[in-house]
Write a protein that holds these residues in place. Structure first.
Motif, short mmCIF file in Angstrom:
data_model
loop_
_atom_site.label_atom_id
_atom_site.label_comp_id
_atom_site.label_asym_id
_atom_site.label_seq_id
_atom_site.Cartn_x
_atom_site.Cartn_y
_atom_site.Cartn_z
N GLY A 163 0.81 -1.21 0.00
CA GLY A 163 0.00 0.00 0.00
C GLY A 163 0.84 1.26 0.00
N ALA A 164 1.84 1.31 0.90
CA ALA A 164 2.66 2.52 1.01
C ALA A 164 3.48 2.72 -0.27
CB ALA A 164 3.57 2.42 2.22
N ALA A 192 1.94 6.56 -9.33
CA ALA A 192 1.49 6.24 -7.96
C ALA A 192 0.04 6.64 -7.72
CB ALA A 192 2.40 6.95 -6.96
N VAL A 193 -0.65 5.90 -6.84
CA VAL A 193 -2.04 6.23 -6.48
C VAL A 193 -2.05 7.19 -5.28
CG1 VAL A 193 -2.97 4.06 -7.36
CG2 VAL A 193 -2.31 4.23 -4.94
N GLY A 194 -3.25 7.72 -5.00
CA GLY A 194 -3.40 8.64 -3.87
C GLY A 194 -4.54 9.62 -4.09
N GLY A 195 -5.32 9.38 -5.14
CA GLY A 195 -6.43 10.27 -5.47
C GLY A 195 -6.12 11.04 -6.74
N LYS A 196 -7.12 11.14 -7.62
CA LYS A 196 -6.93 11.80 -8.92
C LYS A 196 -6.54 13.27 -8.77
CE LYS A 196 -11.00 10.61 -10.70
NZ LYS A 196 -12.07 10.38 -11.69
N ASP A 234 -8.81 6.43 -8.35
CA ASP A 234 -7.59 5.64 -8.19
C ASP A 234 -7.94 4.28 -7.58
OD1 ASP A 234 -6.04 7.63 -9.18
OD2 ASP A 234 -4.78 7.89 -7.41
N GLY A 235 -7.28 3.22 -8.07
CA GLY A 235 -7.64 1.89 -7.59
C GLY A 235 -6.44 1.01 -7.34
N VAL A 277 -3.59 -2.81 3.02
CA VAL A 277 -3.17 -1.87 1.99
C VAL A 277 -3.83 -0.51 2.24
CG1 VAL A 277 -3.29 -1.38 -0.49
CG2 VAL A 277 -2.70 -3.68 0.30
N ILE A 302 -2.00 3.20 3.04
CA ILE A 302 -2.24 4.39 2.20
C ILE A 302 -2.78 5.53 3.07
CG2 ILE A 302 -3.57 5.31 0.25
CD1 ILE A 302 -3.40 2.52 -1.02
N LEU A 317 -0.62 8.94 3.45
CA LEU A 317 -1.10 10.15 2.76
C LEU A 317 -2.08 10.98 3.60
CD1 LEU A 317 -1.59 8.80 -0.88
CD2 LEU A 317 0.38 10.01 0.07
N ARG A 350 -4.42 14.60 -7.03
CA ARG A 350 -3.00 14.83 -6.79
C ARG A 350 -2.21 15.13 -8.06
NH1 ARG A 350 -1.17 13.42 -1.79
NH2 ARG A 350 -2.89 12.70 -0.50
N ARG A 377 -7.31 8.65 -13.49
CA ARG A 377 -7.07 7.70 -12.41
C ARG A 377 -5.81 6.89 -12.68
NH1 ARG A 377 -11.03 2.39 -12.98
NH2 ARG A 377 -10.59 1.94 -15.14
N ARG A 378 -5.21 6.36 -11.62
CA ARG A 378 -4.12 5.40 -11.73
C ARG A 378 -4.56 4.10 -11.07
NH1 ARG A 378 -2.85 9.13 -14.35
NH2 ARG A 378 -0.90 10.31 -14.37
N LEU A 379 -4.11 3.00 -11.64
CA LEU A 379 -4.43 1.69 -11.07
C LEU A 379 -3.14 0.95 -10.74
CD1 LEU A 379 -7.19 0.49 -13.57
CD2 LEU A 379 -7.55 1.31 -11.24
N ILE A 380 -3.11 0.34 -9.57
CA ILE A 380 -2.01 -0.56 -9.22
C ILE A 380 -2.63 -1.94 -9.05
CG2 ILE A 380 -0.32 -1.19 -7.45
CD1 ILE A 380 0.64 1.29 -8.73
N ASP A 399 -11.75 13.04 -6.13
CA ASP A 399 -10.33 13.36 -6.30
C ASP A 399 -9.43 12.83 -5.19
OD1 ASP A 399 -10.64 14.53 -8.69
OD2 ASP A 399 -10.52 16.60 -7.99
N LYS A 400 -10.02 12.38 -4.10
CA LYS A 400 -9.15 11.90 -3.02
C LYS A 400 -9.49 10.50 -2.55
CE LYS A 400 -11.44 14.45 0.71
NZ LYS A 400 -11.20 15.26 1.90
N THR A 401 -10.27 9.78 -3.35
CA THR A 401 -10.61 8.41 -2.97
C THR A 401 -9.66 7.41 -3.60
OG1 THR A 401 -12.95 8.97 -2.73
CG2 THR A 401 -12.43 6.64 -3.09
N VAL A 402 -9.25 6.43 -2.80
CA VAL A 402 -8.55 5.27 -3.35
C VAL A 402 -9.43 4.06 -3.06
CG1 VAL A 402 -6.47 3.86 -3.33
CG2 VAL A 402 -6.29 6.32 -2.95
N ALA A 444 2.68 1.70 -3.20
CA ALA A 444 1.76 2.09 -4.28
C ALA A 444 1.51 3.59 -4.29
CB ALA A 444 0.44 1.33 -4.15
N CYS A 445 1.68 4.24 -3.13
CA CYS A 445 1.51 5.71 -3.04
C CYS A 445 2.76 6.43 -3.53
CB CYS A 445 1.28 6.16 -1.61
SG CYS A 445 -0.15 5.46 -0.86
#
Lengths: 359, 246
Positions: A65-66, A196-200, B65-66, B77, B81, B85, A202, A208-211, B44-47, A68-69
């Protein structure tokens, strides 16, 4: 630059701090407890994340998780905990998540409850115990300073190749104290982590990003087909193989070459120095990356007599045997100065082997 | 004219077409989650995090984000996160096998720590992806491919009531169970999810919603029969409602 007198396990913490590590997730296990306790003591007061987790399975998934950010994150463990992490090691490779695992080896025999020293994890660190035939870079320090330096190298290589990197150290390096120079090492610049993910919100593109732990089967970027993922992973392995590193000591004219890593490399270097004093042409090749393994460095010395020194029943010796046609001598866990958990492979024993090899 | 029903703005049709079997509950749960994210303005801030099972691919269909994680490990996970963050909203979607069988350690310990994340557990009484095997949630006497004579409590114990179990943990601020089996239940389930995410935004603790979800092929039923089965049998074992709301 600060010079302090610390244990190797604590040097891992200082190195991580210098590397800009932001998060540590750990579970108690001997002989790495000083690592986890160092982070518990030093990280929260610097606004960084420390979390003791319910198991090593949890630790490695938090690393997922970390990482992935896009932040630098690590964990630390020993043999049995390392075994529990294997499923997610495979996913970290597949998901291309940079992160660092410090593995302070203990025991030297299968399932050993021995929490003292040994080199039990060469196979599982370099071959991987998870599924899919992934590989990850493995660094082998052999001093307190190198625990500190290599953890920084580990973070750099992890980011450069988007891969988990293992610092394979051991209880002797971890528990002994030496003078440490605490300093941030310089590395070439790295690309931004726009994956990296963390919210669009950012990022500029607002996309969006996918891991994914299983990329290539879901029809979405970065690998829209299984074939593209497979091709990319092969390319990645080839790139990582270029990171091979090793140290040579007195090998140019050597007729007997010792190959050893970790604490055994320290012991072997002492033995080589004494052999030279006796007029014996001995040398040492110390792999710094255990994967990729420095096959070429050994092949180049074909014709010399090779001795592998490893505190187990023989794991790295198989890699050395792949390089040379002649027999390879082995000094291992049965050659400790005492047949107990406190026994160690001593320079005298290695020196005897050098003499016999050249006799 | 007011639009009363439609495809959520944040829902993406996967290029490969339908991802689930006919009559599957997951698209409805995805719809609920996508609408809640949109309505709360947290796109905008959801994973959004999924575990392993039929819920895995839901990560593709909600446009935020996924992360698709190891089996059972979405709470780990999500924890990492959130801790790293801080200013993010974490929503996991996991099946019952993922959440309360293989993932029990991750789920329970996230609850013990009071992690500020939201966990949605789709309960379809079995392991759907692998063909309908016994899960901790399988009804007593229910036939699955690994309990061909029906679930015997002497061998496997009784169905686990996850929402009630979590309600008893101090770190949990909200726990509820909804169902997809009727329009009114669907509306209520969405209210629960919205409340759960709101609690996370308020930083109150771990919020949990269990959603009873049909699995027609593995239940050997038609989609309509599966919905009827939930209404008539499943709700008797797994009552709907809020079990904790602090």
């Amino acid at each position: 630059m600060e010079r302090i007198f610390v244990q190797g396990n604590e040097a891992i913490g200082w190195g991580a701090l210098m590397a800009g590590c932001e998060a540590f997730f750990g579970y108690p296990i001997t002989p790495q407890n000083e690592v986890t306790e160092w982070f518990a003591r030093e990280f929260p007061k610097r606004g960084r994340v420390f979390l003791q987790v319910p198991s090593e399975v949890s630790a490695i998934n938090m690393l997922f998780g970390a990482g992935a950010c896009g932040v630098r994150a690590m964990t630390s463990t020993s043999g049995p905990g390392w075994a529990l992490m294997q499923e997610t090691m495979s996913y970290l490779s597949a998901g291309e998540i940079p992160c660092v695992i410090a593995l302070v080896q203990r025991g030297g025999l299968p399932g050993e409850a021995n929490v003292r020293h040994g080199q039990s994890c060469y196979f599982s660190a370099t071959r991987g115990g998870g599924h899919g035939g992934y590989r990850n870079i493995v660094l082998a320090p052999s001093s307190v300073q190198e625990n500190h330096d290599f953890i920084q190298l580990a973070f750099y290589l992890a980011d450069k190749h988007r891969t988990p990197v293992v610092l394979l150290t051991d209880a002797i390096i971890g528990q002994m104290a030496e003078i440490l120079e605490v300093k941030t090492l310089d590395f070439p610049p790295l690309p931004p982590k726009d994956w990296a993910v963390g919210g669009k919100g950012r990022r500029k593109d607002k996309e969006r990003r996918l891991i994914l732990q299983g990329p290539g089967t879901m029809g979405v970027p970065p690998h829209t087909t299984w074939g593209k993922f497979a091709e990319n992973y092969k390319k990645k392995l080839d790139e990582m193989k270029k990171e091979v590193r090793w140290e040579e000591y007195e090998v140019e004219d050597a007729e007997a070459i010792v190959v050893a890593y970790g604490y055994c490399a320290r012991v072997s270097k002492a033995a080589v120095k004494r052999a030279r004093k006796e007029g014996l042409k001995a040398g040492l090749i110390r792999p710094i990356t255990l994967w990729p393994f420095p096959y070429e460095a050994i092949k180049r010395r074909e014709g010399a007599r090779f001795i592998v020194v490893e505190d187990c029943l023989g794991q790295m010796v198989e890699d050395v045997k792949m390089c040379v046609k002649d027999d390879v001598r082995f000094v291992g866990i049965l050659d400790r100065h005492l047949p107990t958990v406190a026994g160690m492979i001593m320079p005298e024993r290695v020196l005897r082997e050098i003499r016999e090899a050249l006799g | 004219m007011r639009k009363v029903y439609g495809t959520p703005r944040l829902w993406i049709r996967h290029p490969g077409g339908g991802l689930q079997c006919p009559g599957c509950g997951h698209p409805l749960t995805e719809k609920i989650i996508a609408e809640v994210i949109d309505e709360l303005g947290i796109e905008d801030k959801t994973v959004f995090i999924t575990g392993v099972g039929c819920s895995s691919r839901s990560v593709l269909t909600i446009n935020v984000d996924g992360v698709f994680t190891a089996h059972g490990r979405a709470p780990d996970v999500g924890t990492a996160i959130k801790r790293v963050l801080k200013d993010v909203i974490i929503i996991t979607l996991q099946g019952d096998g993922d959440c309360i069988a293989i993932g029990t350690e991750a789920l329970m310990n996230a609850a013990f720590r009071g992690e500020k994340i939201t966990i949605i557990m789709a309960n379809n009484l079995n392991y759907g992806t692998t063909g309908g095997q016994l899960a901790p949630t399988t009804l007593t006497g229910q036939k699955t491919t690994t309990t061909p004579e029906g679930r015997d409590p002497d061998v496997y114990g009784h169905p686990v009531h996850t929402a009630e179990l979590l309600a008893g943990i101090e770190g949990v601020c909200y726990s509820a169970r909804g169902s997809l089996s009727s329009p009114s239940n669907l509306r209520k389930a969405k209210e629960y999810v919205k409340k759960a995410v709101t609690k996370q935004m308020e930083g109150k603790g771990l919020s949990f919603v269990e959603i009873l979800s049909p699995c027609p092929p593995d239940w050997r039923m038609s989609p309509v029969e599966a919905m009827k089965f939930i209404e008539e049998k499943v709700i008797k074992e797994f009552p709907l409602g809020e079990f904790k709301d602090t």
